[in-house]
Design an enzyme around this catalytic site. Structure first.
Site: not given
Lengths: 413, 413
Positions: A128, A200, A225-226, A374
């Site tokens: 990312f 991560d 928050y995912k 996705r």
């Protein structure tokens, strides 16, 4: 070949199915984007009301003590810890993933400072981007000159890690492909060469079983928050295992990381333990809502969630490949369970347009360059019938070419 | 000598008095701690409900675009800008004050890198500790060796700033004493020696008129959860004037500071303008509530607020000195208007115990070592009668020695 009725039957048998009632999901939506922004726990609204009306509005400044605001990063860290194989006093929920990664990288580099030949930070070009940017930012500012080595394929890792490697920094599950690294083997590879490894967990925490201690991680950061459903942009987390805490030094040495923050001393002295990973005053309303997501995890186990996640992603892959076989879809996500996160990505030459059409029909996934659609699967609120219906709509869109290849691209999707 | 009736009369004439109705303050409380945590705007609860139920719960991931979440740091920055003499596109609301100070310091040091003899950062020993800690943290990590010079008295500044000074970093209004620096004169002093100057506006933004451009500031940071009433720990702000933006480089180079954040490029390229001061994904619920505080500022002016603030603090000082003359109270805050913030601090040998007794009687101020009782005055919701009643209760406590000198000290007050 399965049927919609068979999916309904699986849902009826699914012990996790009742958890969906704890989320507020709009009618007519199949939400396959929990890997980007988790859905809203119903409890988030009353909890916000409590924090805003009672704790802030009524109790005012006293809430730093009486409502435990000051201890919230540590208390939430302890609640999150079991999901990632961490122990009490090893995790704080605070700041952003980017900022926490900076702390972790800086601390790791400092731990390696006694070996001046170790000047390389290894990561993946497909990581990312913010992870790469933060490593770049740190390297640029360390005058002794660190170098970032971006590998293009996992197979290069073994050859790349050597006596010049200070830190290997990897995202455990890739945000775009859903590829899951072998944390244990890769950590061992780093350690064999004397390097430290930072993981991560943005797409892992709450998505796949993680066992940081058993798998030999040195430091870790991640996102709430995912999959953890903490709310938009909710504060991130950082893990420092007890064995590294005494050596953990980071330059963002703000007052929340001080040994005695309210003594107001003019010199910094790091707190004992995980508090030294803290920096400044945290956004309490957003932080408090993280607990509503964690509460739901208490009602199940990562093993149960993983079993359902794999069943959902297996089903999605199988149905797409059976029913959309005529279309140029390419599976990007590994078929091998051990290498798969909790998402499935397919390429399509018109991926952006097809995703826009799906969203317009209520199937919310997202798009990532280049050409990747996705689909995130959150076993807490996604059903087998959702999977069936999503594929049904995808097939219909593809069969009818019901997408606009000139669709305007939003800044964020 | 004034009377309670005279205070009631002043309130009746006060054009700002109606603004109090926009805050939720508990019955029976005189809140003189808005310099630590601002009171709750009534609008905060419905706004949170909108963000949580509608934007997060219903619109889900789309809200990054449709609800403007991604642009919120810039949009709120533009709304805050007029309060501090900044221009459009020069302020973002983001991260914490500590983290923003790190960015500003790192960028300032970088701007001075062409002059290798400039290796000193000057600040005050009495500065808010986290500011000193962040400067320490940065200095320790810059290997060419920066030194922190802590001055003990404002009078030392002129002698301390010289050709070795890279950056002067001051908090405009001191958190403990309420002393307000002369921003224009001090900035000129720094510039005359070739140094840059960073101002921390934590106790200034929304409290006193600030004119960053006119007063020659180079960079500034500040807080939204004190006078600006943004909510507990609400995100902070950073100001980079247009003239410095092209040279502004900071190591926390996360994806929100990238020129094209959604291109997902593997190399960092800073955004044009103020966006390069951003780093990671922001806590949207806490961030959105900042706007409720700013909305109230639209209904008045900093000039009107300053006039009332000085009237309130003048009245408080006069009443305490008249009515509590028999007690060992020492005024710490400057009498001179130009040197005073929007708070009044008094020492008392049993300051902690007296403050605890005040709080128990509903007069909420706070205590700071050593022996300092702080009273913050927020003209948006504090009345002249509040001042009278607070002094009345203080006198009563002191006259009767109605305080417990063995009061247990909380970690946070």
């Amino acid at each position: 070949m399965t049927t919609r009725n068979a999916c309904l039957e699986r849902d009826a048998q699914d012990p996790l199915a009742p958890l969906r009632a704890q989320f507020d999901l709009p009618e007519g939506v199949i939400y396959l984007d929990g890997n980007s922004l988790g859905a809203r726990p119903r409890a988030a609204l009353p909890r916000a009301q409590q924090v805003i009306a009672r704790e802030w509005g009524h109790d005012l400044i006293r809430s730093w003590n009486t409502a435990g605001w000051f201890d919230l990063p540590k208390r939430l860290g302890n609640r999150l810890a079991p999901l990632i194989g961490a122990r009490d006093g090893e995790v704080v929920v605070t700041d952003t993933t980017s900022v926490n990664l900076f702390k972790a990288l800086a601390a790791a580099v400092q731990m390696q400072a006694g070996q001046p030949q170790r000047r390389v930070i290894i990561t993946e070009r497909s990581n990312f981007p913010t992870d790469i940017y933060m490593a770049e930012g740190l390297s640029r500012w360390l005058e002794r000159g660190y170098r970032l080595h971006l590998i293009d394929d996992v197979a290069e890792l073994a050859g790349a890690i050597n006596q010049e490697t200070a830190v290997v920094m990897l995202t455990h599950v890739n945000y775009r492909t859903g590829y899951q690294h072998d944390m244990r083997a890769t950590s061992a590879l780093a350690h064999a060469a004397g390097a430290l490894i930072i993981w991560d967990l943005a797409h892992s925490a709450g998505a796949v079983p993680v066992d940081l201690h058993a798998d030999g991680a040195d430091l870790a950061v991640g996102c709430t928050y995912k999959y953890l459903n903490g709310g938009p942009g909710a504060p991130a987390f950082i893990w420092v295992p007890e064995r590294h805490q005494a050596q953990f030094q980071q330059p963002l040495s703000g007052w929340w990381g001080h040994a005695a923050p309210f003594a107001m001393a003019p010199a910094f002295a790091p707190a004992e333990g995980i508090a030294r990973a803290l920096c400044g005053t945290q956004p309490i309303v957003s932080l408090a809502l993280v607990e509503c997501g964690l509460d739901i995890y208490d009602q199940t186990s990562m093993a149960a969630l993983r079993a359902k996640s794999l069943a959902l992603t297996d089903l999605f892959i199988a149905l797409v490949e059976q029913r959309c076989a005529a279309h140029p879809l390419g599976l990007v996500t590994p078929r091998e369970h051990a290498r798969r996160g909790s998402q499935v990505s397919f390429t399509h030459p018109h991926g952006y347009a097809v995703m826009a059409a799906l969203i317009a029909r209520g199937v919310i996934g997202d798009y990532r360059e280049p050409a990747i659609m996705r689909f995130g699967f959150t076993p807490l609120y996604t059903s087998f019938t959702d999977v069936w219906d999503a594929v049904d709509i995808l097939c219909d869109i593809l069969d009818k070419q019901a997408y606009d290849i000139h669709a305007r691209r939003d800044a964020v999707t």
